[in-house]
Design a protein around this motif. Sequence first.
Motif, PDB file in Angstrom:
ATOM      1  N   LEU A  11      42.057  65.947  95.041  1.00 36.08           N
ATOM      2  CA  LEU A  11      43.246  65.099  95.195  1.00 36.08           C
ATOM      3  C   LEU A  11      44.238  65.369  94.067  1.00 36.08           C
ATOM      4  N   ALA A  12      45.496  65.553  94.441  1.00 35.81           N
ATOM      5  CA  ALA A  12      46.582  65.687  93.467  1.00 35.81           C
ATOM      6  C   ALA A  12      47.609  64.599  93.753  1.00 35.81           C
ATOM      7  N   VAL A  13      48.007  63.866  92.730  1.00 29.30           N
ATOM      8  CA  VAL A  13      49.001  62.807  92.891  1.00 29.30           C
ATOM      9  C   VAL A  13      50.124  63.012  91.876  1.00 29.30           C
ATOM     10  N   GLU A  14      51.313  62.600  92.243  1.00 28.07           N
ATOM     11  CA  GLU A  14      52.481  62.646  91.358  1.00 28.07           C
ATOM     12  C   GLU A  14      52.812  61.219  90.944  1.00 28.07           C
ATOM     13  N   VAL A  15      52.718  60.945  89.648  1.00 24.29           N
ATOM     14  CA  VAL A  15      52.946  59.593  89.131  1.00 24.29           C
ATOM     15  C   VAL A  15      54.401  59.468  88.675  1.00 24.29           C
ATOM     16  N   MET A  16      55.087  58.462  89.204  1.00 27.81           N
ATOM     17  CA  MET A  16      56.488  58.242  88.881  1.00 27.81           C
ATOM     18  C   MET A  16      56.631  57.078  87.913  1.00 27.81           C
ATOM     19  N   PRO A  17      57.739  57.052  87.166  1.00 29.81           N
ATOM     20  CA  PRO A  17      57.947  55.926  86.231  1.00 29.81           C
ATOM     21  C   PRO A  17      58.154  54.630  86.976  1.00 29.81           C
ATOM     22  N   LEU A  18      57.757  53.536  86.339  1.00 27.79           N
ATOM     23  CA  LEU A  18      57.928  52.214  86.922  1.00 27.79           C
ATOM     24  C   LEU A  18      59.331  51.740  86.618  1.00 27.79           C
ATOM     25  N   LEU A  19      60.133  51.584  87.655  1.00 33.58           N
ATOM     26  CA  LEU A  19      61.514  51.167  87.469  1.00 33.58           C
ATOM     27  C   LEU A  19      61.593  49.658  87.322  1.00 33.58           C
TER      28      LEU A  19
END
Length: 201
Positions: free
Chosen positions: A132-140
């Motif tokens: 599994l590969a996931v892209e973590v985005m900043p919490l706006l």
Amino acid sequence: MASAPHGSHSGFNFGCFVIPIVIVVGTTVSYASAVEEFKVGDVEGWRQPDINHTEIYTLWAATKRFHVGDLLRFEYRNDSVVVVDKRAYYHCNVTSPSSVFTDGNTTINLDNVGPMYFISGNNEHCQNGQRLAVEVMPLLPQSPPPSSPPQYQEPEAEDSPTPSPVSTSNAATHAQELAVSRTLSSSVLVTTFIALSWHSA
């Protein structure tokens, strides 16, 4: 000079500290409510995919949006979760992992922005698609509610100017003078008519 009421100084200090405390608590609750927990694979859990569904975890991740602070929960039996880098992910290499979990119910905190990679510790399972590969985005931060547009208010009608007593008095005086003038004219005409009638006789 009257002295200040007893206890007024303490009440002032209390009020000064209440507002910051409330603001901090409110901010904490706001960010905590944004955190989500994702069960990897949903009902399938974390397992070796079938031969016809080797992209199961790639497709699963494509339907999600992961943010900093979110949680990944892996449920599995007789298997493991290995946190690796990008190269190890594509080659199913477990020789230099960041972390290894074998407890069967692993929860991982997504605490950094960017990609994260997970594979099964079983090389055959990984080669068959258990990775599994996931892209973590900043919490706006949450946007404030839109403000209501200013409501148009019609200007109030100006009051008509009230005639001044002076102008009213002048109008009355003028009317009286006109009436007297008409009365005098009528009297002159009557007197002249009588005089002419007497002279003719």
